[in-house]
Design a protein around this motif. Structure first.
Motif, PDB file in Angstrom:
ATOM      1  N   ARG A 191      20.646   0.469 -10.268  1.00  0.00           N
ATOM      2  CA  ARG A 191      20.275   1.925 -10.710  1.00  0.00           C
ATOM      3  C   ARG A 191      18.796   1.918 -11.030  1.00  0.00           C
ATOM      4  O   ARG A 191      18.147   2.931 -11.167  1.00  0.00           O
ATOM      5  N   ASN A 192      18.277   0.658 -11.457  1.00  0.00           N
ATOM      6  CA  ASN A 192      16.967   0.437 -11.776  1.00  0.00           C
ATOM      7  C   ASN A 192      15.980   0.830 -10.443  1.00  0.00           C
ATOM      8  O   ASN A 192      14.735   0.648 -10.737  1.00  0.00           O
ATOM      9  N   THR A 193      16.537   0.657  -9.413  1.00  0.00           N
ATOM     10  CA  THR A 193      15.659   0.954  -8.086  1.00  0.00           C
ATOM     11  C   THR A 193      15.927   2.099  -7.076  1.00  0.00           C
ATOM     12  O   THR A 193      16.194   2.040  -6.198  1.00  0.00           O
ATOM     13  N   ILE A 194      16.540   3.145  -7.983  1.00  0.00           N
ATOM     14  CA  ILE A 194      17.215   4.432  -7.263  1.00  0.00           C
ATOM     15  C   ILE A 194      16.264   5.095  -6.298  1.00  0.00           C
ATOM     16  O   ILE A 194      16.603   5.391  -5.074  1.00  0.00           O
ATOM     17  N   ARG A 195      14.973   4.968  -6.563  1.00  0.00           N
ATOM     18  CA  ARG A 195      14.047   5.540  -5.803  1.00  0.00           C
ATOM     19  C   ARG A 195      13.640   5.085  -4.390  1.00  0.00           C
ATOM     20  O   ARG A 195      13.518   5.376  -3.327  1.00  0.00           O
ATOM     21  N   ALA A 196      13.880   3.621  -4.474  1.00  0.00           N
ATOM     22  CA  ALA A 196      13.538   2.850  -3.271  1.00  0.00           C
ATOM     23  C   ALA A 196      15.013   3.054  -2.345  1.00  0.00           C
ATOM     24  O   ALA A 196      14.803   3.129  -1.146  1.00  0.00           O
ATOM     25  N   MET A 242      14.427  -7.084  -7.675  1.00  0.00           N
ATOM     26  CA  MET A 242      13.571  -6.066  -6.592  1.00  0.00           C
ATOM     27  C   MET A 242      12.220  -6.481  -6.722  1.00  0.00           C
ATOM     28  O   MET A 242      11.536  -6.402  -7.918  1.00  0.00           O
ATOM     29  N   THR A 243      11.409  -6.858  -5.727  1.00  0.00           N
ATOM     30  CA  THR A 243      10.078  -7.153  -5.728  1.00  0.00           C
ATOM     31  C   THR A 243       9.511  -6.007  -4.689  1.00  0.00           C
ATOM     32  O   THR A 243      10.243  -5.556  -3.903  1.00  0.00           O
ATOM     33  N   LYS A 244       8.075  -5.989  -4.748  1.00  0.00           N
ATOM     34  CA  LYS A 244       7.510  -5.023  -3.834  1.00  0.00           C
ATOM     35  C   LYS A 244       7.550  -5.381  -2.279  1.00  0.00           C
ATOM     36  O   LYS A 244       7.890  -4.859  -1.291  1.00  0.00           O
ATOM     37  N   ARG A 245       7.780  -6.675  -2.226  1.00  0.00           N
ATOM     38  CA  ARG A 245       8.006  -7.442  -0.695  1.00  0.00           C
ATOM     39  C   ARG A 245       9.318  -6.713  -0.232  1.00  0.00           C
ATOM     40  O   ARG A 245       9.661  -6.554   0.953  1.00  0.00           O
ATOM     41  N   TYR A 246      10.268  -6.935  -1.170  1.00  0.00           N
ATOM     42  CA  TYR A 246      11.763  -6.840  -0.765  1.00  0.00           C
ATOM     43  C   TYR A 246      11.907  -5.033  -0.411  1.00  0.00           C
ATOM     44  O   TYR A 246      12.632  -4.959   0.272  1.00  0.00           O
ATOM     45  N   LYS A 247      11.212  -4.324  -1.312  1.00  0.00           N
ATOM     46  CA  LYS A 247      11.320  -2.954  -1.013  1.00  0.00           C
ATOM     47  C   LYS A 247      10.374  -2.503   0.457  1.00  0.00           C
ATOM     48  O   LYS A 247      11.336  -1.653   1.031  1.00  0.00           O
ATOM     49  N   TYR A 248       9.623  -3.171   0.782  1.00  0.00           N
ATOM     50  CA  TYR A 248       9.148  -3.083   1.962  1.00  0.00           C
ATOM     51  C   TYR A 248      10.115  -3.592   3.084  1.00  0.00           C
ATOM     52  O   TYR A 248      10.103  -2.843   4.346  1.00  0.00           O
ATOM     53  N   GLN A 249      10.619  -4.631   2.895  1.00  0.00           N
ATOM     54  CA  GLN A 249      11.359  -5.164   3.749  1.00  0.00           C
ATOM     55  C   GLN A 249      12.714  -4.180   4.110  1.00  0.00           C
ATOM     56  O   GLN A 249      13.188  -4.185   5.223  1.00  0.00           O
ATOM     57  N   MET A 250      13.432  -3.877   2.798  1.00  0.00           N
ATOM     58  CA  MET A 250      14.445  -2.805   3.013  1.00  0.00           C
ATOM     59  C   MET A 250      14.124  -1.583   3.910  1.00  0.00           C
ATOM     60  O   MET A 250      14.689  -1.147   4.608  1.00  0.00           O
ATOM     61  N   LEU A 251      12.697  -0.883   3.417  1.00  0.00           N
ATOM     62  CA  LEU A 251      12.296   0.312   4.071  1.00  0.00           C
ATOM     63  C   LEU A 251      12.338  -0.134   5.626  1.00  0.00           C
ATOM     64  O   LEU A 251      12.591   0.688   6.356  1.00  0.00           O
ATOM     65  N   GLY A 252      11.590  -1.229   6.106  1.00  0.00           N
ATOM     66  CA  GLY A 252      11.280  -1.383   7.388  1.00  0.00           C
ATOM     67  C   GLY A 252      12.489  -1.589   8.180  1.00  0.00           C
ATOM     68  O   GLY A 252      12.998  -1.046   9.328  1.00  0.00           O
ATOM     69  N   ILE A 253      13.612  -2.568   7.682  1.00  0.00           N
ATOM     70  CA  ILE A 253      14.841  -2.575   8.273  1.00  0.00           C
ATOM     71  C   ILE A 253      15.664  -1.125   8.448  1.00  0.00           C
ATOM     72  O   ILE A 253      16.209  -0.883   9.317  1.00  0.00           O
ATOM     73  N   SER A 254      15.663  -0.356   7.351  1.00  0.00           N
ATOM     74  CA  SER A 254      16.200   0.951   7.285  1.00  0.00           C
ATOM     75  C   SER A 254      15.451   1.851   8.492  1.00  0.00           C
ATOM     76  O   SER A 254      16.521   2.532   8.979  1.00  0.00           O
ATOM     77  N   ILE A 255      14.481   1.724   8.699  1.00  0.00           N
ATOM     78  CA  ILE A 255      13.883   2.548   9.794  1.00  0.00           C
ATOM     79  C   ILE A 255      14.163   1.983  11.032  1.00  0.00           C
ATOM     80  O   ILE A 255      14.386   2.620  12.104  1.00  0.00           O
TER      81      ILE A 255
END
Length: 387
Positions: A129-134, A91-104
């Motif tokens: 489990r190491n990225t549960i918050r995301a 998990m990188t910051k870029r992937y976090k934003y991509q997942m969030l954007g697509i989820s929306i």
């Protein structure tokens, strides 16, 4: 887009702009997917995958009626690839934003997107489990922005009525209709009254086994939550008395998604005009109707041909994906990227049309990528080096 066209004096202008937008986003989405796989496959394998995908028989982008399904399949496929890259690279910051954007974005294209986001991210919570918050953020923001702010506040302010509830109840309505058609004499008067409040149908012969439209469009939009609650209580009671009728109705509506010999429907469109407003504005048939008709005729021939029809079958693609899961020898965590495709298949089992190709598009389109990765020699080499 449609309103822009109507304001400009021609609804077709809006449809043209919408087609352009969908084509651009589809191109960007598939370019992202194909370029992503270039890192994980040998060049020869990647080239075969590219040829396979470019020969994909899907021409639904010509169909104004299913543009949303086309774009939804692309975005959901990109969702799969982002999960794939997270499994491979972490998990990188870029992937976090991509997942969030697509989820929306997913729910805005099709309502079922909000269910896919919720189910997929719940699975990821227990798997990575190491990225549960995301994963929790993806669920919360999707529900907050689409489910609460847009659907609950913005749409009412714009005087746009929400979609009917009948879509999600198709499976229950079909089971009820079949039972009422075949065993109405066994239904008690009080039970019939409860059912009538939800489905005010006098002649249950309108029931069609493979398609719920005839029943679901009879749904009483003014039914209260209490009426629905009473309906499901009665539905369960009748189900205990006539379980075979329920099972037959469910199978009849769903077997296009798991029966390999079943003809997949809803692939081609011969052109039509759809009324859009009460003023009589129309969305016209495409100007290339002659060419579209020839392509449609050819695809219809393929779909019905004894040897070619399986290529167009949703079940074939889905069970290919299932087979790839079985033969894959890497870490099971690396198969998480297939989860959105499986969730979409499960949702297809609740869809109102048996074996509809537009509902199963992501299954068709992801099958070559999943097979290519599963059987890739470069993937095997990478795993042996890691071990």
């Amino acid at each position: 887009f449609i309103r822009i066209g109507a304001e400009a004096g021609n609804v077709d202008i809006g449809m043209f702009l919408l087609n352009c937008a969908v084509c651009i986003f589809n191109a960007l989405g598939w370019a992202y997917i194909i370029s992503s796989f270039y890192q994980y496959l040998n060049r020869r394998e990647w080239f075969l995958l590219f040829i396979c995908f470019s020969a994909n028989p899907l021409i639904i982008s010509l169909n104004t009626y299913v543009l949303k399904d086309n774009l939804f399949a692309t975005l959901l496929s990109v969702y799969c690839i982002v999960i794939f890259r997270i499994c491979q690279d972490g998990m990188t910051k870029r992937y976090k934003y991509q997942m969030l954007g697509i989820s929306i974005l997913l729910p805005f294209i099709k309502n079922q997107g909000i269910y896919i986001v919720a189910l997929v991210n719940i699975i990821l919570i227990f798997s990575i489990r190491n990225t549960i918050r995301a994963w929790i953020k993806n669920i919360v923001f999707s529900i907050l922005i689409y489910g609460i702010i847009f659907s609950g506040v913005i749409m009412p302010l714009m005087k746009i009525s929400p979609g009917g509830k009948q879509e999600m109840f198709s499976l229950f309505f079909q089971a009820t209709a079949k039972t009422m058609l075949e065993h109405s004499d066994e239904i008690e008067k009080e039970e019939a009254e409860v059912i009538t409040k939800i489905l005010p149908i006098e002649d249950w012969s309108v029931y069609t086994p493979h398609k719920s439209d005839n029943i679901k469009f009879q749904f009483n939009q003014k039914a209260t939550s209490t009426d629905l609650k009473d309906f499901f209580i009665v539905w369960i009671k009748i189900g205990f008395r006539r379980p075979k009728s329920y099972i037959k109705a469910i199978l009849a509506q769903t077997y296009g998604y798991y029966n390999i010999d079943y003809e997949t429907a809803d692939w081609n469109w011969n052109g039509a005009e759809h009324p859009f407003t009460s003023n009589g504005d129309m969305i016209s048939a495409p100007k290339w109707e002659t060419l579209n008709q020839k392509i449609t005729d050819f695809l219809s021939w393929c779909i019905h041909h004894e040897h070619f029809k399986y290529v167009f079958n949703i079940a074939v693609s889905f069970w290919l994906i299932a087979m790839c899961c079985l033969v894959y020898e890497g870490e099971k965590k690396n198969l998480l990227w297939i989860v959105p495709t499986g969730v979409q298949w499960l949702i297809c089992l609740l869809s109102p049309v048996n074996g509809s190709g537009r509902y199963g598009m992501v299954i068709y389109e992801m099958a070559p990528f999943i097979a290519a990765y599963t059987f890739s020699t470069k993937t095997d080499d990478l795993q042996s080096k890691e071990s």
